[in-house]
Design a protein around this motif. Structure first.
Motif, short mmCIF file in Angstrom:
data_model
loop_
_atom_site.label_atom_id
_atom_site.label_comp_id
_atom_site.label_asym_id
_atom_site.label_seq_id
_atom_site.Cartn_x
_atom_site.Cartn_y
_atom_site.Cartn_z
N ILE A 98 0.83 -1.01 -0.03
CA ILE A 98 0.07 0.05 0.05
C ILE A 98 0.88 1.21 0.08
O ILE A 98 0.35 2.33 -0.27
N PHE A 99 2.10 1.24 0.32
CA PHE A 99 3.02 2.28 0.39
C PHE A 99 3.91 2.50 -0.80
O PHE A 99 4.72 3.47 -1.04
N ARG A 100 3.69 1.54 -1.81
CA ARG A 100 4.34 1.65 -3.07
C ARG A 100 5.79 1.41 -2.94
O ARG A 100 6.22 0.74 -2.00
N ASN A 101 6.39 2.00 -3.76
CA ASN A 101 8.08 1.58 -3.55
C ASN A 101 9.09 2.68 -3.27
O ASN A 101 10.12 2.38 -3.31
N THR A 102 8.49 3.99 -3.09
CA THR A 102 9.38 4.90 -2.82
C THR A 102 8.79 5.69 -1.22
O THR A 102 7.70 5.48 -1.14
N VAL A 103 9.89 6.46 -1.07
CA VAL A 103 9.59 6.88 0.15
C VAL A 103 8.46 8.07 -0.20
O VAL A 103 7.50 8.52 0.73
N LYS A 104 8.63 8.92 -1.32
CA LYS A 104 7.82 9.93 -1.66
C LYS A 104 6.38 9.45 -1.78
O LYS A 104 5.41 10.14 -1.45
N SER A 105 6.34 8.47 -2.39
CA SER A 105 4.82 7.48 -2.70
C SER A 105 4.23 7.32 -1.21
O SER A 105 3.10 7.31 -1.08
N ALA A 106 5.06 6.85 -0.54
CA ALA A 106 4.68 6.34 0.97
C ALA A 106 4.19 7.59 1.68
O ALA A 106 3.32 7.72 2.46
N ILE A 107 4.88 8.74 1.62
CA ILE A 107 4.51 9.82 2.24
C ILE A 107 3.16 10.44 1.41
O ILE A 107 2.43 10.71 2.44
N GLN A 108 2.96 10.44 0.40
CA GLN A 108 1.69 10.80 -0.16
C GLN A 108 0.64 9.87 0.29
O GLN A 108 -0.48 10.45 0.61
N THR A 109 0.53 8.38 0.37
CA THR A 109 -0.25 7.68 0.69
C THR A 109 -0.66 7.96 2.12
O THR A 109 -1.82 8.35 2.73
N ILE A 110 0.45 8.21 3.07
CA ILE A 110 0.13 8.20 4.54
C ILE A 110 -0.73 9.76 4.63
O ILE A 110 -1.67 9.92 5.40
N LYS A 111 -0.22 10.79 4.09
CA LYS A 111 -0.93 11.95 4.10
C LYS A 111 -2.39 11.91 3.73
O LYS A 111 -3.44 12.63 4.09
N GLN A 112 -2.78 11.09 2.80
CA GLN A 112 -4.04 10.96 2.12
C GLN A 112 -4.86 10.31 3.23
O GLN A 112 -5.95 10.59 3.41
N ALA A 113 -4.20 9.06 3.79
CA ALA A 113 -4.80 8.57 5.08
C ALA A 113 -5.32 9.48 6.08
O ALA A 113 -6.23 9.43 6.65
N LEU A 114 -4.43 10.48 6.44
CA LEU A 114 -4.32 11.18 7.66
C LEU A 114 -5.67 12.39 7.07
O LEU A 114 -6.66 12.57 7.80
#
Length: 61
Positions: free
Chosen positions: A11-27
């Motif tokens: 769910i966090f994909r394969n980069t730190v940037k995409s993980a940050i975007q996913t977490i920000k969307q979840a928040l």
């Protein structure tokens, strides 16, 4: 990585940037007032804990 009939479970994909975007969307989804519905107290507390987890995880990225 686990794969099944539904495909990738990453769910966090394969980069730190995409993980940050996913977490920000979840928040955003957790804190969005338009999505607020009266809830059972246990559900509300679980959503708060989930938000705290995402914020702590985001700090470590």
């Amino acid at each position: 990585m686990l794969k099944g009939e539904m495909g990738s479970l990453d769910i966090f994909r394969n980069t730190v940037k995409s993980a940050i975007q996913t977490i920000k969307q979840a928040l955003f989804n957790l804190e969005d007032p338009s999505a607020y519905m009266p809830e059972i107290i246990e559900v509300h507390q679980a959503r708060i804990k989930e938000g705290e987890f995402y914020k702590a995880f985001l700090e470590k990225l």
